[in-house]
Motif scaffolding. Structure first.
Motif, short mmCIF file in Angstrom:
data_model
loop_
_atom_site.label_atom_id
_atom_site.label_comp_id
_atom_site.label_asym_id
_atom_site.label_seq_id
_atom_site.Cartn_x
_atom_site.Cartn_y
_atom_site.Cartn_z
N GLY A 82 0.84 -1.19 0.00
CA GLY A 82 0.00 0.00 0.00
C GLY A 82 0.87 1.23 0.00
N ARG A 83 0.24 2.37 0.14
CA ARG A 83 0.98 3.63 0.18
C ARG A 83 0.96 4.16 1.61
N LEU A 84 2.14 4.51 2.08
CA LEU A 84 2.26 5.06 3.43
C LEU A 84 2.42 6.59 3.35
N PRO A 85 1.77 7.33 4.27
CA PRO A 85 1.12 6.82 5.49
C PRO A 85 -0.35 6.47 5.36
N GLN A 86 -0.99 6.80 4.23
CA GLN A 86 -2.45 6.69 4.20
C GLN A 86 -2.98 5.27 4.37
#
Length: 244
Positions: free
Chosen positions: A219-223
Motif C-alpha cells: 500500500g501507500r504510506l502513510p495513508q
C-alpha cells in the motif's frame, strides 16, 4: 564483482537494433553496484544511453551507502541531471548489532547519511530490508530499528523481503548448529507488523510481496498504514484461516 571495460558496455548499447533502441523506456545498470564507478565513467555512460536510446525515460541502479558516501552531493546531482533517477539500496536492518552479525560492512548511520546525500541530489530511493535477519530472539528489536531507519531515510519506495538461507553461508551453518533460531512464518508476520507500525514516512509505496514473503501486503504510506496493520492483525489473530 568487477567493472566491465567501457568498450564492452558501449558495444552492448550501440549493437542493439534500431527497433530495440526505440522500444527502450527504462534502463537498469546491472549487475552489481554501478555507483561504484567514478562519476566521470557514469556520466559518460548516461550520455551514451541518452544518445542511443531516443525514448529513454529513466535510468536506475543498485547502490550501497559506501559508494554514495564516496561521492559529493554535487556529483550525485550531476548524475541525477544526466538521467540517473532511482537507486535501489539494501538497508537490510536498522539495527547495528544485526548489521554487524551479517557483516554488512556499514553502520546504520552511514547508510542513512548515504541516502541523505542521494535525496539531497534529487535521486529517488527504493530501500529494502529483510525479515528474520536478527533471528527470533531479537526479531522485534530488528523490526523497530528498521522502521525507525526507514522513517529517517523517508524513501519513495520500501520493499521488505524474507530471509532465505543459501547453502554454504555462515548464517545457515549457525542455524543448523542451533546457534541461531529463525522466526517461524507467524513470527515473520509479527516482525513485519512491528516494522510497519514503527515506520513514519512522508509518501512511500510500500511492498512486501516478494516470492520469499509468507503473505503479500502492500500500500501507500502513510495513508494505508492502518489498513495494513489491521490486515496483519486479522491474520495474527487467526493464522489457521489464511493460506500463507
Amino acid at each position: 564483482f568487477a567493472v566491465r571495460p567501457p568498450e564492452e558496455v558501449r558495444e552492448d548499447v550501440r549493437g542493439l537494433s534500431e527497433t530495440a533502441k526505440r522500444q527502450v523506456r527504462r534502463v537498469f545498470l546491472a549487475d552489481g553496484d554501478a555507483v561504484a564507478l567514478s562519476t566521470r565513467r557514469l556520466l559518460d555512460l548516461l550520455a551514451l544511453l541518452r544518445a542511443e536510446l531516443p525514448n529513454l525515460e529513466r535510468v536506475s541502479s543498485y547502490a550501497n551507502a559506501r559508494n554514495l558516501l564516496a561521492k559529493s552531493v554535487e556529483e550525485l546531482r550531476q548524475l541525477r541531471e544526466a538521467g540517473l533517477e532511482l537507486l535501489y539500496l539494501g538497508l537490510e536492518s536498522g539495527d547495528d548489532v544485526t548489521l554487524a552479525a551479517i557483516h554488512k560492512g556499514m553502520t546504520v548511520e552511514e547508510q542513512i547519511e548515504g541516502c541523505r546525500r542521494a535525496t539531497q541530489a534529487g535521486i529517488d530511493l527504493s530501500v529494502t530490508a529483510i525479515l528474520g535477519l536478527a533471528g527470533a530472539e531479537h526479531s522485534l528489536r530488528h523490526a523497530r530499528a528498521t522502521g525507525e531507519a526507514f522513517s529517517r531515510i523517508d524513501p519513495q519506495y520500501i520493499g521488505v523481503l524474507t530471509l532465505m538461507l543459501e547453502p554454504g553461508t555462515a548464517m545457515l551453518q549457525r542455524v543448523r548448529a542451533g546457534e541461531l533460531r529463525l522466526p517461524d512464518s507467524i513470527g515473520m508476520l509479527r516482525e513485519l507488523r512491528e516494522m510497519i507500525a514503527t515506520t513514519n514516512v512522508t509518501d512511500c509505496l510500500f511492498r512486501s510481496n516478494h516470492a520469499s514473503n509468507y503473505l503479500p501486503v502492500g500500500g501507500r504510506l502513510p495513508q494505508d498504514k492502518q489498513s495494513l496493520l489491521d490486515a496483519l492483525d486479522r491474520v495474527l489473530a487467526a493464522p489457521s484461516l489464511v493460506q500463507l
